[in-house]
Design a protein around this motif. Structure first.
Motif, PDB file in Angstrom:
ATOM      1  N   ASN A 195       0.813  -1.214   0.000  1.00 22.05           N
ATOM      2  CA  ASN A 195       0.000   0.000   0.000  1.00 22.05           C
ATOM      3  C   ASN A 195       0.848   1.267   0.000  1.00 22.05           C
ATOM      4  N   TYR A 196       2.075   1.155   0.474  1.00 22.49           N
ATOM      5  CA  TYR A 196       2.947   2.333   0.527  1.00 22.49           C
ATOM      6  C   TYR A 196       4.067   2.259  -0.511  1.00 22.49           C
ATOM      7  N   GLY A 197       3.811   1.459  -1.529  1.00 16.63           N
ATOM      8  CA  GLY A 197       4.710   1.457  -2.683  1.00 16.63           C
ATOM      9  C   GLY A 197       6.063   0.822  -2.455  1.00 16.63           C
ATOM     10  N   LEU A 198       6.141  -0.074  -1.470  1.00 18.89           N
ATOM     11  CA  LEU A 198       7.450  -0.663  -1.163  1.00 18.89           C
ATOM     12  C   LEU A 198       7.730  -1.931  -1.968  1.00 18.89           C
ATOM     13  N   GLY A 199       6.735  -2.402  -2.688  1.00 21.85           N
ATOM     14  CA  GLY A 199       6.944  -3.593  -3.509  1.00 21.85           C
ATOM     15  C   GLY A 199       6.908  -4.871  -2.702  1.00 21.85           C
ATOM     16  N   GLY A 200       6.998  -4.802  -1.430  1.00 20.98           N
ATOM     17  CA  GLY A 200       6.975  -5.974  -0.543  1.00 20.98           C
ATOM     18  C   GLY A 200       7.510  -5.535   0.809  1.00 20.98           C
ATOM     19  N   LEU A 201       7.340  -6.425   1.781  1.00 18.32           N
ATOM     20  CA  LEU A 201       7.780  -6.073   3.131  1.00 18.32           C
ATOM     21  C   LEU A 201       9.305  -6.089   3.208  1.00 18.32           C
ATOM     22  N   PRO A 202       9.933  -4.984   3.595  1.00 17.02           N
ATOM     23  CA  PRO A 202      11.395  -5.005   3.738  1.00 17.02           C
ATOM     24  C   PRO A 202      11.804  -6.019   4.819  1.00 17.02           C
ATOM     25  N   PRO A 203      13.045  -6.532   4.757  1.00  9.67           N
ATOM     26  CA  PRO A 203      13.482  -7.505   5.773  1.00  9.67           C
ATOM     27  C   PRO A 203      13.297  -6.957   7.191  1.00  9.67           C
ATOM     28  N   HIS A 204      13.018  -7.883   8.094  1.00  9.09           N
ATOM     29  CA  HIS A 204      12.665  -7.545   9.478  1.00  9.09           C
ATOM     30  C   HIS A 204      13.589  -6.501  10.116  1.00  9.09           C
ATOM     31  N   ASP A 205      14.912  -6.768  10.117  1.00  8.34           N
ATOM     32  CA  ASP A 205      15.815  -5.872  10.841  1.00  8.34           C
ATOM     33  C   ASP A 205      15.955  -4.517  10.151  1.00  8.34           C
ATOM     34  N   GLU A 206      15.801  -4.531   8.820  1.00  9.19           N
ATOM     35  CA  GLU A 206      15.837  -3.251   8.091  1.00  9.19           C
ATOM     36  C   GLU A 206      14.692  -2.338   8.503  1.00  9.19           C
ATOM     37  N   ARG A 207      13.560  -2.954   8.818  1.00  9.53           N
ATOM     38  CA  ARG A 207      12.409  -2.143   9.254  1.00  9.53           C
ATOM     39  C   ARG A 207      12.748  -1.433  10.564  1.00  9.53           C
ATOM     40  N   TYR A 208      13.445  -2.144  11.436  1.00 13.20           N
ATOM     41  CA  TYR A 208      13.845  -1.511  12.700  1.00 13.20           C
ATOM     42  C   TYR A 208      14.911  -0.432  12.466  1.00 13.20           C
ATOM     43  N   ASP A 209      15.778  -0.628  11.470  1.00 19.84           N
ATOM     44  CA  ASP A 209      16.772   0.408  11.162  1.00 19.84           C
ATOM     45  C   ASP A 209      16.075   1.688  10.699  1.00 19.84           C
ATOM     46  N   LEU A 210      15.063   1.493   9.844  1.00 14.81           N
ATOM     47  CA  LEU A 210      14.299   2.652   9.385  1.00 14.81           C
ATOM     48  C   LEU A 210      13.612   3.320  10.582  1.00 14.81           C
ATOM     49  N   ALA A 211      13.080   2.483  11.478  1.00 16.93           N
ATOM     50  CA  ALA A 211      12.399   3.031  12.664  1.00 16.93           C
ATOM     51  C   ALA A 211      13.363   3.881  13.488  1.00 16.93           C
ATOM     52  N   ASP A 212      14.614   3.458  13.604  1.00 19.32           N
ATOM     53  CA  ASP A 212      15.605   4.253  14.343  1.00 19.32           C
ATOM     54  C   ASP A 212      15.743   5.650  13.738  1.00 19.32           C
ATOM     55  N   GLU A 213      15.805   5.694  12.394  1.00 18.10           N
ATOM     56  CA  GLU A 213      15.955   7.022  11.772  1.00 18.10           C
ATOM     57  C   GLU A 213      14.658   7.833  11.896  1.00 18.10           C
ATOM     58  N   TYR A 214      13.522   7.151  11.773  1.00 20.36           N
ATOM     59  CA  TYR A 214      12.217   7.819  11.925  1.00 20.36           C
ATOM     60  C   TYR A 214      12.149   8.500  13.299  1.00 20.36           C
ATOM     61  N   LEU A 215      12.557   7.737  14.314  1.00 18.87           N
ATOM     62  CA  LEU A 215      12.555   8.279  15.678  1.00 18.87           C
ATOM     63  C   LEU A 215      13.499   9.463  15.796  1.00 18.87           C
ATOM     64  N   GLU A 216      14.657   9.351  15.154  1.00 23.71           N
ATOM     65  CA  GLU A 216      15.631  10.441  15.229  1.00 23.71           C
ATOM     66  C   GLU A 216      15.017  11.739  14.687  1.00 23.71           C
ATOM     67  N   VAL A 217      14.329  11.624  13.542  1.00 19.85           N
ATOM     68  CA  VAL A 217      13.701  12.820  12.951  1.00 19.85           C
ATOM     69  C   VAL A 217      12.660  13.396  13.907  1.00 19.85           C
ATOM     70  N   THR A 218      11.832  12.522  14.453  1.00 17.70           N
ATOM     71  CA  THR A 218      10.762  13.040  15.326  1.00 17.70           C
ATOM     72  C   THR A 218      11.338  13.625  16.623  1.00 17.70           C
ATOM     73  N   TYR A 219      12.386  13.012  17.171  1.00 18.18           N
ATOM     74  CA  TYR A 219      13.007  13.592  18.376  1.00 18.18           C
ATOM     75  C   TYR A 219      13.540  14.993  18.075  1.00 18.18           C
TER      76      TYR A 219
END
Ligand SMILES: Cc1cc2nc3c(=O)[nH]c(=O)nc-3n(C[C@H](O)[C@H](O)[C@H](O)COP(=O)(O)O)c2cc1C
Length: 455
Positions: free
Chosen positions: A148-172
Motif C-alpha cells: 500500500n505504501y509502494g514498497l513492492g513488498g515487506l522489507p526484511p525484518h531488521d531493516e524495518r527496525y533500522d528505518l524506525a531508528d531514523e524515523y525516531l531520530e527525525v521526530t526527536y
C-alpha cells in the motif's frame, strides 16, 4: 516495616474495527463492535475507563489486510477481522474532550506517514489532550501494508527496525530540538508571538529522510509523546531498550521465571544505554472473563469459546506470523498429519498438543480458550498479583465483548485491587508521562533528550 505495594497499571486494548483479537464474537447482542464507525460508543468507553481509573486506552492499528490465510483476504473480510479498519488517531479528540485524565495510546506505523507529518499530528494531539497522548511504534508485519505504501513488498525484518531508528531520530529532533522552552513569548504588548532566535531548523539528512524544519507545532506538554512498543525479536528488544518507555508483552507466567526473561533482558540492555530499569514499564496482555461466582465465569467463558471463529483466528495468526495456516485441514486428526511436511511453527504447534486424537480445529480453539483468565474478581486479582510478582508493571486488557469486558473488570476486579492498594483510586495530576513516571518530559538519560538544544 511494611512497604507500599507497587501501583499496578491498567490499559484497555481496542481497535477501530469490527473484530480485533477474540474473533467471531462481534455477532453477539452484548457487544458494540458493530458501532465502531460512530463516536458515541468510543466516548462511552472513555468514560467507563476513566471511572475505573485506567491509565490509558490503547488503540491498535494495521495499514494493510491480513491476506496470508488460504492465500487471500477473503476470510479476514468475511470475519470483519481487522478489515474494515478505521484510523485510530481520529477518535482521540472527542474521547479526550469527554475525559480529564485518561491517556490515549495509538498505533502508527513508520511506513504510513512521513515523520514530519506524523510529528505534527502527535504534537497537535498532545496539545489538545493536555499531554495525554502516547504512540505505539510499529514497524508493520503485513506485506499488503508494504504494497500500500509502494514498497513492492515487506522489507526484511531488521531493516524495518533500522528505518524506525531514523524515523525516531527525525521526530526527536522536531519534538525536542526545534523549539526551545522559552521560544514562545505570546507578548501582546510588543506584538511578538515567538522569538525566532529560539526556534531551530533541524536539517536532518539521513539515509531515508531529509527534513529541514523547524517543527511547525510549538512545544506541547510532553513534547515527545509517551513511547510504547512491542518487540520480541532480538532486534525488537534492542530497539525497545533504546526508545520504549512502555512495552507490551504477551508471555506465559512460566516464561517470566529465570534471569534471562524478556523483562530482565530489555532492562539490562537499557541500562547499558544509560537508562534506568525503572525507566521502562512492562504491560502483559490478558483476556479476563469475570463472574460473580467461579461457575458463572466458567459458563460465560464457555459461551465465548462456543462462538469463537477458528477461521478468523487462523487468518489473524497467519497474517501475524506470515505463514499460511490454511494448509492444514481443520477437521483432520492431529495424529494423521505428517508434521515433516509442515513449516516449523505449525509443526511445533501440532507437537505441543497433549491429545493427538483431537483435530487441528480443537487445537486452535484450545489455544484461543487458553488465553482467557477466568474467575471471580478475587481469583483474577490474585492472578494479576502473581504476574506483578514476576516483574510485570501493568496489564493490557483484551476484550471479548465491548464495553462489557471492561465494565465487568472495573465493577468487579478494580475494587478488589484498590482495596489491596494496588490500583489507584484517583488520578495523580499532570500529563500521562508524569502520571506514570513522575515528570512530563523525557528524562535526560533517554536518547530523545540528546537532541535538545544545549542552552
Ligand atoms: C500487545 C501487542 C500489541 C501490538 N499491536 C500492534 C499493532 O497495533 N499494529 C501492528 O502492526 N503491530 C502490533 N504489534 C506487533 C508488534 O509491533 C511487533 O511487530 C511484534 O511484537 C513482533 O515483534 P518483533 O518483530 O520484534 O518480533 C503488537 C504486539 C503486541 C504484543
Amino acid at each position: 516495616m511494611s512497604t507500599m505495594p507497587k501501583r499496578m497499571l491498567l490499559n484497555a486494548f481496542s481497535m477501530n474495527c469490527v473484530s480485533h483479537i477474540q474473533q467471531g464474537l462481534w455477532v453477539r447482542d452484548d457487544t458494540r463492535q458493530l458501532e465502531y464507525t460512530q463516536i458515541d460508543p468510543w466516548v462511552e468507553l472513555a468514560h467507563i475507563l476513566e471511572k475505573g481509573c485506567f491509565d490509558a486506552l490503547f488503540l491498535a492499528d494495521v495499514v494493510g489486510v491480513y491476506d496470508t490465510y488460504k492465500g487471500g483476504p477473503e476470510t479476514s473480510i468475511i470475519e470483519g477481522m481487522q478489515i474494515p479498519s478505521n484510523d485510530p488517531s481520529l477518535l482521540v479528540s472527542s474521547m479526550a474532550h469527554a475525559t480529564k485524565n485518561l491517556g490515549f495510546a495509538y498505533t502508527s506505523s513508520i511506513y504510513q506517514a512521513h515523520p514530519f507529518t506524523f510529528a505534527r499530528q502527535m504534537s497537535t494531539l498532545d496539545h489538545l489532550t493536555r499531554g495525554r497522548i502516547a504512540w505505539n511504534i510499529v514497524t508493520t508485519y503485513l506485506s499488503n501494508a508494504a504494497l500500500n505504501y509502494g514498497l513492492g513488498g515487506l522489507p526484511p525484518h531488521d531493516e524495518r527496525y533500522d528505518l524506525a531508528d531514523e524515523y525516531l531520530e527525525v521526530t526527536y529532533k522536531l519534538w525536542e530540538g526545534s523549539w526551545e522552552d522559552d521560544a514562545v513569548l505570546s507578548d501582546t504588548v510588543r506584538g511578538i508571538y515567538a522569538d525566532p532566535s529560539k526556534i531551530h531548523q533541524i536539517n536532518h539528512t539521513g539515509k531515508h529522510y531529509h527534513v529541514a524544519g523547524p517543527h511547525l507545532s510549538e512545544p506541547s506538554p510532553q513534547r515527545t509523546p509517551l513511547l510504547f512498543q512491542a518487540g520480541s525479536s532480538t532486534r525488537g528488544r534492542s530497539f525497545a531498550a533504546k526508545h520504549a518507555e512502555c512495552i507490551f508483552i504477551s508471555e506465559s507466567k512460566d516464561s517470566l521465571q529465570g534471569e534471562s526473561n524478556v523483562i530482565n533482558d530489555i532492562r539490562s540492555q537499557a541500562k547499558q544505554l544509560g537508562r534506568r530499569p525503572e525507566d521502562i514499564l512492562f504491560f502483559q496482555g490478558i483476556s479476563p472473563v469475570v463472574g460473580g461466582t467461579e461457575a458463572e465465569a466458567m459458563s460465560k467463558a464457555s459461551d465465548y469459546i462456543d462462538q469463537f471463529s477458528t477461521e478468523g483466528s487462523l487468518a489473524h495468526l497467519s497474517g501475524g506470523i506470515g505463514i499460511d495456516m490454511g494448509v492444514v485441514d481443520l477437521d483432520q486428526r492431529l495424529d494423521t498429519i505428517d508434521p515433516q511436511s509442515m513449516r516449523g511453527f505449525i509443526k511445533s504447534l501440532i507437537e505441543s498438543a497433549p491429545d493427538k486424537k483431537r483435530t487441528f480445529r480443537d487445537l486452535i480453539r484450545n489455544r484461543m480458550a487458553g488465553q482467557f483468565l477466568t474467575g471471580t474478581p478475587e481469583q483474577i486479582a490474585d492472578a494479576l498479583e502473581e504476574w506483578q510478582q514476576r516483574g510485570v508493571d501493568g496489564f493490557n486488557i483484551v476484550y471479548s465483548v465491548t464495553p462489557g469486558t471492561f465494565v465487568d473488570f472495573i465493577d468487579g476486579v478494580v475494587p478488589v485491587l484498590q482495596s489491596r492498594g494496588l490500583v489507584q483510586r484517583e488520578y495523580s495530576p499532570g500529563p500521562l508521562r508524569q502520571k506514570l513516571f513522575g515528570a512530563p518530559k523525557l528524562p535526560d538519560r533517554h536518547i530523545g533528550a540528546s537532541y535538545r538544544q544545549l542552552t
